[in-house]
Design a protein around this motif. Structure first.
Motif, PDB file in Angstrom:
ATOM      1  N   ALA A 523     -13.015  31.092  40.379  1.00  0.00           N
ATOM      2  CA  ALA A 523     -12.109  32.238  40.259  1.00  0.00           C
ATOM      3  C   ALA A 523     -10.668  31.830  40.529  1.00  0.00           C
ATOM      4  O   ALA A 523      -9.728  32.374  39.936  1.00  0.00           O
ATOM      5  CB  ALA A 523     -12.534  33.341  41.235  1.00  0.00           C
ATOM      6  N   ALA A 524     -10.447  30.866  41.430  1.00  0.00           N
ATOM      7  CA  ALA A 524      -9.088  30.406  41.722  1.00  0.00           C
ATOM      8  C   ALA A 524      -8.462  29.743  40.499  1.00  0.00           C
ATOM      9  O   ALA A 524      -7.281  29.976  40.176  1.00  0.00           O
ATOM     10  CB  ALA A 524      -9.106  29.439  42.909  1.00  0.00           C
ATOM     11  N   PHE A 529      -4.950  30.204  35.583  1.00  0.00           N
ATOM     12  CA  PHE A 529      -4.865  30.288  34.120  1.00  0.00           C
ATOM     13  C   PHE A 529      -4.230  31.608  33.687  1.00  0.00           C
ATOM     14  O   PHE A 529      -3.386  31.643  32.793  1.00  0.00           O
ATOM     15  CB  PHE A 529      -6.271  30.157  33.530  1.00  0.00           C
ATOM     16  N   LEU A 530      -4.639  32.733  34.335  1.00  0.00           N
ATOM     17  CA  LEU A 530      -4.075  34.031  33.981  1.00  0.00           C
ATOM     18  C   LEU A 530      -2.581  34.085  34.263  1.00  0.00           C
ATOM     19  O   LEU A 530      -1.810  34.669  33.503  1.00  0.00           O
ATOM     20  CB  LEU A 530      -4.787  35.140  34.756  1.00  0.00           C
ATOM     21  N   VAL A 538      -0.917  40.295  35.794  1.00  0.00           N
ATOM     22  CA  VAL A 538      -2.354  40.300  35.498  1.00  0.00           C
ATOM     23  C   VAL A 538      -3.114  39.448  36.513  1.00  0.00           C
ATOM     24  O   VAL A 538      -4.207  39.816  36.967  1.00  0.00           O
ATOM     25  CB  VAL A 538      -2.599  39.805  34.060  1.00  0.00           C
ATOM     26  N   ALA A 539      -2.516  38.292  36.877  1.00  0.00           N
ATOM     27  CA  ALA A 539      -3.182  37.433  37.871  1.00  0.00           C
ATOM     28  C   ALA A 539      -3.293  38.128  39.218  1.00  0.00           C
ATOM     29  O   ALA A 539      -4.323  38.044  39.892  1.00  0.00           O
ATOM     30  CB  ALA A 539      -2.416  36.115  37.996  1.00  0.00           C
ATOM     31  N   ASP A 540      -2.217  38.818  39.636  1.00  0.00           N
ATOM     32  CA  ASP A 540      -2.270  39.537  40.910  1.00  0.00           C
ATOM     33  C   ASP A 540      -3.299  40.665  40.861  1.00  0.00           C
ATOM     34  O   ASP A 540      -4.023  40.909  41.834  1.00  0.00           O
ATOM     35  CB  ASP A 540      -0.892  40.105  41.253  1.00  0.00           C
ATOM     36  N   GLN A 546     -10.841  41.328  42.830  1.00  0.00           N
ATOM     37  CA  GLN A 546     -11.911  40.568  43.475  1.00  0.00           C
ATOM     38  C   GLN A 546     -12.074  40.979  44.936  1.00  0.00           C
ATOM     39  O   GLN A 546     -13.190  41.102  45.445  1.00  0.00           O
ATOM     40  CB  GLN A 546     -11.607  39.055  43.371  1.00  0.00           C
ATOM     41  N   GLN A 547     -10.934  41.222  45.625  1.00  0.00           N
ATOM     42  CA  GLN A 547     -11.024  41.681  47.017  1.00  0.00           C
ATOM     43  C   GLN A 547     -11.663  43.066  47.106  1.00  0.00           C
ATOM     44  O   GLN A 547     -12.485  43.341  47.983  1.00  0.00           O
ATOM     45  CB  GLN A 547      -9.629  41.706  47.634  1.00  0.00           C
TER      46      GLN A 547
END
Length: 579
Positions: A523-524, A529-530, A538-540, A546-547
């Protein structure tokens, strides 16, 4: 003889002073500057319980002034020396002079016990007026805010309805008033009713048009004289932005009567308390259950201290989740507030959950109401008792459900055929399960036959050109790409059936499928990549999602609303990633 004369004189003096009415009208000063406001004070004092004010204050001709504010307060005391009831009503009026020079203020009239009383007229001197411009580019277009209160004498924590009005000579200025900020202060709690503008009244006070801008409720939380700060707003023009503030209003907040129960906190109004078990499953020892305390009614509902669940060695309590559904009423905020507790019984058997004692003050009847404790009794079963209580049909249904769950594809949605537990034996359910299994087997045979025919057709079709390396790579990626809409439908089905464990397993599978499209394992790495290809926002959002998934997954009791909100976030984010 001398003592008799003194007694007669005292009796005559008491008769003369009994039933006395005093009415006065005064200004704060006799001479005013061009920018000063003329403050008039009207005082009516009634000495005697038999005196009744039959009319309100009849004001004199004030056409030479603009009325920019008014207010009144009434006080009632008993003179301990003469045991006489004294009622005093004080009204204040704020005036803005329209012209300079000596202006005569006439008499104020009032009728008490069919007799008319009036004040003496007097003059005030106004020096040269200053030409005011409240807005740039406009002349004589002043804008004023005025806060009006329906009742200035209330009990502590009792609702007061305030109305905010705007006054102006120019109708266009009324449309420019925006950004209303309600007052904030430690000794008051303010709740808005609405910010809907009313129709413009062209015949307002002082020959100015007026309009209602907002209505709100004020709950004073301490006794004594409490001042409501002014409401601020902005007047926007093309050249600049001006801030205007309304008048302040002083409340006479009465202390609550003595004799309050020990369990009384700060609840003022009319309320009811109810406690119930919100879990659908049977209570089981050492398994969490959801117990809700519902407080409904009308009063200071959002600000009151709610009753809690009393501690006991028979169960463990976790901090509640508070949910409010309130709206403005006629005497306060009405609706209901739910305190949802997670309770874990520590033993099997009969368990009694009790709330703290709760009492409220009813300002209409001026009395305290003690509702006492509310009790929820239930029988907590052990795990062995729960398993033994299952009937043969329930065991068959449970076995069928487990078998259907093993079909690992989001397309078939087999969990929609799961059988819910029933208390009676139903042959229809058993036959339906058998028919579903036979249907799945037939579909499997048809699918295999179709695959064989498709293979024969492919062998007879001439092979296509391989094309370039880039085209081939693009085609492979398209083949590998998963239709995430099937996952969304499957997750929606799991959410509706309450299969939360299967919901999170399928969600993890969806995440792995989407990441595999970009050949990133962890996932990291996928978040990096995002950030490079889809943007940091989008990455944030992916990291926060996920949290949130982990928090909902390991929550002791999962709420239907929380899972539904989580699913909406999943659909929005993964649809954006897979574009």
């Amino acid at each position: 003889m001398k003592h008799k004369l003194i007694y007669i004189l005292l009796t005559l003096a008491s008769v003369i002073t009994y039933g006395q009415v005093n009415l006065s009208l005064d200004a704060d000063k006799s001479e005013y500057g061009g920018k000063d406001i003329v403050n008039l004070t009207i005082v009516l004092e009634l000495n005697g319980s038999d005196l009744v004010q039959q009319t309100g204050f009849q004001l004199p001709d004030l056409s030479k002034f603009n009325i920019i504010g008014s207010g009144s307060v009434t006080n009632t005391v008993i003179d301990p020396a003469t045991n006489t009831l004294i009622t005093q009503k004080v009204s204040r009026i704020a005036l803005e002079p329209k012209k300079k020079g000596k202006i005569k203020i006439g008499s104020v009239l009032v009728t008490v016990n069919n007799k008319i009383y009036k004040t003496e007229p007097f003059d005030v001197n106004i020096r040269d007026l200053v030409d005011k411009r409240s807005l740039a580019g406009n002349t004589s277009n002043e804008v004023f805010l005025n806060m009006e209160v329906d009742d200035r004498e209330v009990f502590q924590d009792q609702a007061v309805i305030a109305v905010l009005k705007v006054y102006s000579r120019n109708l266009d200025n009324l449309r420019k008033v925006k950004n209303i900020h309600l007052p904030e202060q430690d000794n008051i709690n303010v709740h808005p009713i609405n910010f809907n503008k009313s129709e413009i009244d062209p015949s307002g006070s002082g020959n100015m048009a007026s309009q209602i801008l907002a209505m709100f409720m004020v709950f004073p939380n301490e006794a004594g004289y409490v001042e409501i700060p002014g409401v601020s707003a902005s007047v926007n023009s093309y050249s600049n932005k001006n801030k205007i503030i309304s008048n302040k209003v002083k409340l006479n907040v009465k202390r609550l009567p003595d004799g309050a129960p020990d369990c009384f906190k700060n609840a003022v109004g009319k309320f009811k308390v109810n406690v119930y078990n919100a879990s659908k499953e049977k209570p089981e020892a050492k398994k969490p259950m959801n117990v809700v305390i519902k407080v409904s009614g009308e009063g200071n509902l959002p600000d009151m201290e709610l009753p809690k669940i009393a501690s006991s060695p028979d169960y463990e309590i976790f901090a509640p989740k508070i949910t409010s559904k309130v709206s403005p009423g006629t005497t306060g905020m009405k609706g209901e507030i739910l305190a949802s507790y997670v309770i874990i019984p520590k033993k099997a058997g009969v368990i009694s959950i009790k709330t703290e004692q709760f009492a409220f003050f009813n300002p209409e009847n001026r009395e305290y109401v003690d509702l006492g404790q509310k009790t929820l009794d239930f029988n907590a079963f052990s795990h062995e008792q729960v398993m033994e209580a299952r009937s043969t049909v329930e065991k068959v249904n449970d076995y069928t459900n487990n078998l259907l769950e093993t079909v690992n594809t989001p397309v078939l949605k087999t969990t929609s055929f799961k059988v819910k537990e029933k208390s009676k034996f139903h042959w229809n359910i058993l036959l339906t399960n058998i028919a579903v299994l036979l249907g799945l087997f037939v579909l499997y045979l048809l699918f295999k036959t179709w695959q064989k025919k498709r293979t024969l057709v492919r062998e007879t079709v001439p092979s296509k050109s391989l094309g370039s390396v880039a085209e081939t790579e693009k085609e492979i990626k398209e083949l590998l790409k998963t239709d995430i809409n099937d996952y969304f439908s499957y997750l929606e089905n799991l959410k509706d059936n309450g299969e939360y464990e299967k919901f999170f397993d399928t969600l993890e599978e969806l995440d792995q499928e989407v990441r595999s499209q970009y050949f990133h394992g962890s996932a990291a790495e996928f978040k990096t990549f995002l950030e490079n290809h889809k943007g940091s926002s989008v990455a944030d959002d992916y990291g926060r999602l996920q949290q949130k998934i982990q928090m909902e997954k390991y929550a002791p009791v999962k709420s239907h609303e929380g899972i539904e909100e989580l699913l909406k976030t999943i659909v929005n984010l993964y649809s954006q990633i897979s574009k």
